[in-house]
Write a protein that holds these residues in place. Structure first.
Motif, PDB file in Angstrom:
ATOM      1  N   LEU A 180       0.819  -1.217   0.000  1.00 45.39           N
ATOM      2  CA  LEU A 180       0.000   0.000   0.000  1.00 45.39           C
ATOM      3  C   LEU A 180       0.849   1.261   0.000  1.00 45.39           C
ATOM      4  CD1 LEU A 180      -3.022  -0.655   2.407  1.00 45.39           C
ATOM      5  CD2 LEU A 180      -3.121  -0.098  -0.019  1.00 45.39           C
ATOM      6  N   LYS A 181       2.082   1.172   0.458  1.00 40.32           N
ATOM      7  CA  LYS A 181       2.952   2.352   0.444  1.00 40.32           C
ATOM      8  C   LYS A 181       3.141   2.875  -0.978  1.00 40.32           C
ATOM      9  CE  LYS A 181       5.695   1.377   4.609  1.00 40.32           C
ATOM     10  NZ  LYS A 181       7.059   1.112   5.125  1.00 40.32           N
ATOM     11  N   ASP A 182       3.339   1.943  -1.928  1.00 47.25           N
ATOM     12  CA  ASP A 182       3.485   2.356  -3.324  1.00 47.25           C
ATOM     13  C   ASP A 182       2.191   2.966  -3.849  1.00 47.25           C
ATOM     14  OD1 ASP A 182       6.140   1.481  -3.465  1.00 47.25           O
ATOM     15  OD2 ASP A 182       5.543  -0.551  -4.023  1.00 47.25           O
ATOM     16  N   ASP A 183       1.059   2.378  -3.462  1.00 47.34           N
ATOM     17  CA  ASP A 183      -0.231   2.925  -3.885  1.00 47.34           C
ATOM     18  C   ASP A 183      -0.461   4.316  -3.302  1.00 47.34           C
ATOM     19  OD1 ASP A 183      -0.921   0.717  -5.408  1.00 47.34           O
ATOM     20  OD2 ASP A 183      -1.894  -0.307  -3.742  1.00 47.34           O
ATOM     21  N   MET A 184      -0.056   4.520  -2.061  1.00 47.54           N
ATOM     22  CA  MET A 184      -0.233   5.824  -1.424  1.00 47.54           C
ATOM     23  C   MET A 184       0.581   6.903  -2.140  1.00 47.54           C
ATOM     24  SD  MET A 184      -0.143   4.759   2.599  1.00 47.54           S
ATOM     25  CE  MET A 184      -1.583   4.055   3.420  1.00 47.54           C
ATOM     26  N   ARG A 185       1.810   6.549  -2.500  1.00 51.06           N
ATOM     27  CA  ARG A 185       2.646   7.507  -3.237  1.00 51.06           C
ATOM     28  C   ARG A 185       2.020   7.834  -4.584  1.00 51.06           C
ATOM     29  NH1 ARG A 185       7.222   6.439  -6.692  1.00 51.06           N
ATOM     30  NH2 ARG A 185       8.609   8.258  -6.859  1.00 51.06           N
ATOM     31  N   LEU A 186       1.532   6.804  -5.276  1.00 52.12           N
ATOM     32  CA  LEU A 186       0.906   7.024  -6.577  1.00 52.12           C
ATOM     33  C   LEU A 186      -0.395   7.805  -6.442  1.00 52.12           C
ATOM     34  CD1 LEU A 186       1.554   3.570  -8.272  1.00 52.12           C
ATOM     35  CD2 LEU A 186       2.392   5.799  -9.065  1.00 52.12           C
ATOM     36  N   GLU A 187      -1.121   7.598  -5.366  1.00 47.62           N
ATOM     37  CA  GLU A 187      -2.350   8.367  -5.140  1.00 47.62           C
ATOM     38  C   GLU A 187      -2.052   9.861  -5.152  1.00 47.62           C
ATOM     39  OE1 GLU A 187      -5.670   9.343  -1.653  1.00 47.62           O
ATOM     40  OE2 GLU A 187      -3.871   8.180  -1.191  1.00 47.62           O
ATOM     41  N   PRO A 238      -7.282  -1.272  -3.887  1.00 52.06           N
ATOM     42  CA  PRO A 238      -6.675  -1.493  -2.572  1.00 52.06           C
ATOM     43  C   PRO A 238      -6.776  -0.273  -1.649  1.00 52.06           C
ATOM     44  CG  PRO A 238      -5.262  -2.399  -4.275  1.00 52.06           C
ATOM     45  CD  PRO A 238      -6.322  -1.619  -4.979  1.00 52.06           C
ATOM     46  N   LEU A 239      -6.548   0.922  -2.190  1.00 50.53           N
ATOM     47  CA  LEU A 239      -6.626   2.118  -1.354  1.00 50.53           C
ATOM     48  C   LEU A 239      -8.062   2.446  -0.971  1.00 50.53           C
ATOM     49  CD1 LEU A 239      -4.095   4.833  -2.577  1.00 50.53           C
ATOM     50  CD2 LEU A 239      -4.257   3.765  -0.336  1.00 50.53           C
ATOM     51  N   ALA A 240      -8.990   2.243  -1.897  1.00 51.41           N
ATOM     52  CA  ALA A 240     -10.398   2.494  -1.585  1.00 51.41           C
ATOM     53  C   ALA A 240     -10.848   1.604  -0.424  1.00 51.41           C
ATOM     54  CB  ALA A 240     -11.265   2.251  -2.819  1.00 51.41           C
ATOM     55  N   GLY A 259     -12.026   2.806   3.165  1.00 56.06           N
ATOM     56  CA  GLY A 259     -13.461   2.597   3.359  1.00 56.06           C
ATOM     57  C   GLY A 259     -14.301   3.357   2.359  1.00 56.06           C
ATOM     58  N   LEU A 260     -13.793   3.515   1.122  1.00 66.67           N
ATOM     59  CA  LEU A 260     -14.509   4.245   0.077  1.00 66.67           C
ATOM     60  C   LEU A 260     -15.097   3.288  -0.952  1.00 66.67           C
ATOM     61  CD1 LEU A 260     -11.936   7.091  -0.733  1.00 66.67           C
ATOM     62  CD2 LEU A 260     -13.963   7.272   0.729  1.00 66.67           C
ATOM     63  N   GLU A 261     -16.199   3.714  -1.545  1.00 64.15           N
ATOM     64  CA  GLU A 261     -16.719   3.021  -2.709  1.00 64.15           C
ATOM     65  C   GLU A 261     -15.922   3.504  -3.903  1.00 64.15           C
ATOM     66  OE1 GLU A 261     -19.042   0.732  -2.882  1.00 64.15           O
ATOM     67  OE2 GLU A 261     -19.515   0.753  -0.738  1.00 64.15           O
ATOM     68  N   GLY A 301      -6.016   0.159 -11.252  1.00 63.19           N
ATOM     69  CA  GLY A 301      -5.809   1.456 -11.875  1.00 63.19           C
ATOM     70  C   GLY A 301      -6.408   2.572 -11.033  1.00 63.19           C
ATOM     71  N   PHE A 302      -5.806   3.740 -11.107  1.00 60.57           N
ATOM     72  CA  PHE A 302      -6.277   4.873 -10.319  1.00 60.57           C
ATOM     73  C   PHE A 302      -7.388   5.614 -11.059  1.00 60.57           C
ATOM     74  CE2 PHE A 302      -2.466   3.880  -8.110  1.00 60.57           C
ATOM     75  CZ  PHE A 302      -2.660   4.341  -6.818  1.00 60.57           C
ATOM     76  N   GLU A 303      -8.453   5.901 -10.328  1.00 61.64           N
ATOM     77  CA  GLU A 303      -9.611   6.577 -10.898  1.00 61.64           C
ATOM     78  C   GLU A 303     -10.035   7.740 -10.013  1.00 61.64           C
ATOM     79  OE1 GLU A 303     -12.824   3.907 -11.749  1.00 61.64           O
ATOM     80  OE2 GLU A 303     -11.471   2.288 -12.415  1.00 61.64           O
ATOM     81  N   LYS A 304     -10.695   8.696 -10.633  1.00 60.78           N
ATOM     82  CA  LYS A 304     -11.217   9.843  -9.902  1.00 60.78           C
ATOM     83  C   LYS A 304     -12.536   9.460  -9.253  1.00 60.78           C
ATOM     84  CE  LYS A 304     -12.279  14.766 -10.526  1.00 60.78           C
ATOM     85  NZ  LYS A 304     -12.322  15.878 -11.520  1.00 60.78           N
ATOM     86  N   VAL A 305     -12.602   9.618  -7.943  1.00 59.77           N
ATOM     87  CA  VAL A 305     -13.785   9.213  -7.177  1.00 59.77           C
ATOM     88  C   VAL A 305     -14.341  10.427  -6.440  1.00 59.77           C
ATOM     89  CG1 VAL A 305     -14.595   7.784  -5.259  1.00 59.77           C
ATOM     90  CG2 VAL A 305     -12.937   6.853  -6.885  1.00 59.77           C
TER      91      VAL A 305
END
Length: 390
Positions: free
Chosen positions: A133-140, A169-171, A175-177, A183-187
């Motif tokens: 998740l650390k890599d995902d957080m940086r990419l976020e 994974p980050l959602a 706790g997000l829908e 892939g990263f998407e705008k939510v």
């Protein structure tokens, strides 16, 4: 000349030709002109960049590589300084996929995202945390910056936004829908999602924790330094950090730990201006999840969060929403100046000096006047005398 002489002394079919080739290549690789982007000052101090140098500086600023054929053509024709030419090129270059290099390098430096790798998450406190998740957080954070840049929308969204850029994974972690893939998407965000802006992103919260508990002092220092451009003075060498072991033994809350830390007069002078900024971050644990209560130890009894605080100047806050409202209501000028300074520093590739103060102030004024549009700020940076001279 030295390289040419190596070849003129040997025949191509000679056994020594291979040696000459190797020596020549080694000489090329260690020359300053190969290793560095050399920009010597003129004999009488600073001088204007020529078109070739301007094309190179622009390309390394936004692409971290050599100019493309279009930039070289404009430089060769002497058209890069024509009215509107630089602005057109900035827009074109930021729309190119190579601008991801600017996004990646600038966010890492501005927000200190490398701190994510330096924090080891304690599995006893956060047993379900996956280090990937650390890599995902940086990419976020990088995708979030890229979205504001792409849309040329208000940079005030770095403080608070109605959207997040997440993958599955980050959602799930937040706790997000959201997305069903990696892939990263705008939510879009609702008010009770407790997200929006940089302050609630996992990259910032985890990088400024100790891997067990949140660390309000580190988070406060990050906010003052990176977003408001007012870094506190470094602590005296004999001052320890918050002692988590003493806190556990005495069953102290985070606020009580901070009060204990301020008992030393030398600490209180600085921490009275730092600690209040960090209290609002207590709504988020060490790995960036929102919480309504906290535990001193993994299996200890939950305790309520004490979020009430008073900033220097008497403004009272209670939680992250209040902090964001305060930043957007009263700290926009400091934020505007800080971001202008950070981008100018990155563009020039050097630390700013006293002589750059007027440039920063002018950039910040125009940034504010234009509605805090991020791409417009970058376009103004390349028009400054500082960017056009060396």
């Amino acid at each position: 000349g030295r390289m040419l002489s190596l070849f003129t002394r040997v025949r191509p079919d000679s056994p020594s030709f291979e040696v000459a080739m190797r020596d020549t290549l080694a000489l090329v690789l260690v020359t300053p002109e190969f290793l560095y982007l050399v920009e010597p000052a003129g004999e009488k101090g600073s001088r204007a960049l020529d078109d070739w140098e301007l094309a190179t500086r622009l390309s390394y600023f936004l692409w971290s590589t050599l100019p493309d054929e279009r930039l070289f053509s404009l430089a060769k024709a002497g058209k890069l300084r024509a009215p509107g030419a630089l602005g057109t090129e900035v827009k074109r270059m930021l729309a190119d996929e190579r601008s991801w290099e600017f996004v990646r390098h600038f966010t890492d430096q501005w927000l200190n995202l490398s701190g994510l790798k330096r924090v080891a998450v304690n599995p006893q406190y956060h047993p379900n945390f996956d280090d990937l998740l650390k890599d995902d957080m940086r990419l976020e954070t990088q995708h979030f910056f890229a979205e504001i840049l792409r849309s040329n929308s208000s940079a005030l969204q770095f403080i608070d936004s109605k959207f997040a850029m997440v993958n599955r994974p980050l959602a799930l972690h937040y706790g997000l829908e959201g997305p069903r893939g990696n892939g990263f998407e705008k939510v879009s965000l609702e008010e009770d999602d407790h997200r929006g802006g940089l302050l609630t992103q996992g990259s910032i919260l985890l990088a400024n924790s100790d891997g067990e508990q949140s660390h309000p002092i580190r988070r406060a220092v990050w906010l003052l330094d990176r977003l408001l451009g007012s870094p506190p003075a470094p602590p005296p060498p004999d001052v320890p950090e918050l002692d988590s072991e003493i806190a556990k033994k005495k069953k102290l809350s985070i606020r009580q730990q901070m009060e204990l830390h301020r008992e030393k007069a030398a600490c209180d002078d600085c921490h009275s201006g730092i600690d209040p900024w960090g209290i609002s971050f207590e709504e988020y644990d060490a790995v960036g999840r929102w919480r309504a209560e906290w535990r001193q130890k993994p299996k200890s009894k939950p305790q309520s969060l004490d979020l009430e605080t008073e900033l220097p100047g008497g403004h009272k806050l209670k939680g992250m929403k209040d902090l964001k409202r305060h930043l957007l209501g009263r700290e926009k000028d400091r934020f505007s100046r800080a971001l202008s300074e950070k981008i100018l520093t990155y563009a020039l590739g050097r630390s700013l000096e006293f002589t750059d103060e007027q440039t920063v102030e002018a950039l910040a004024r125009e940034f504010k006047r234009s509605g805090y549009h991020l791409r417009d700020l970058i376009a103004r940076v390349v028009e400054t005398e500082a960017f056009r001279t060396k």
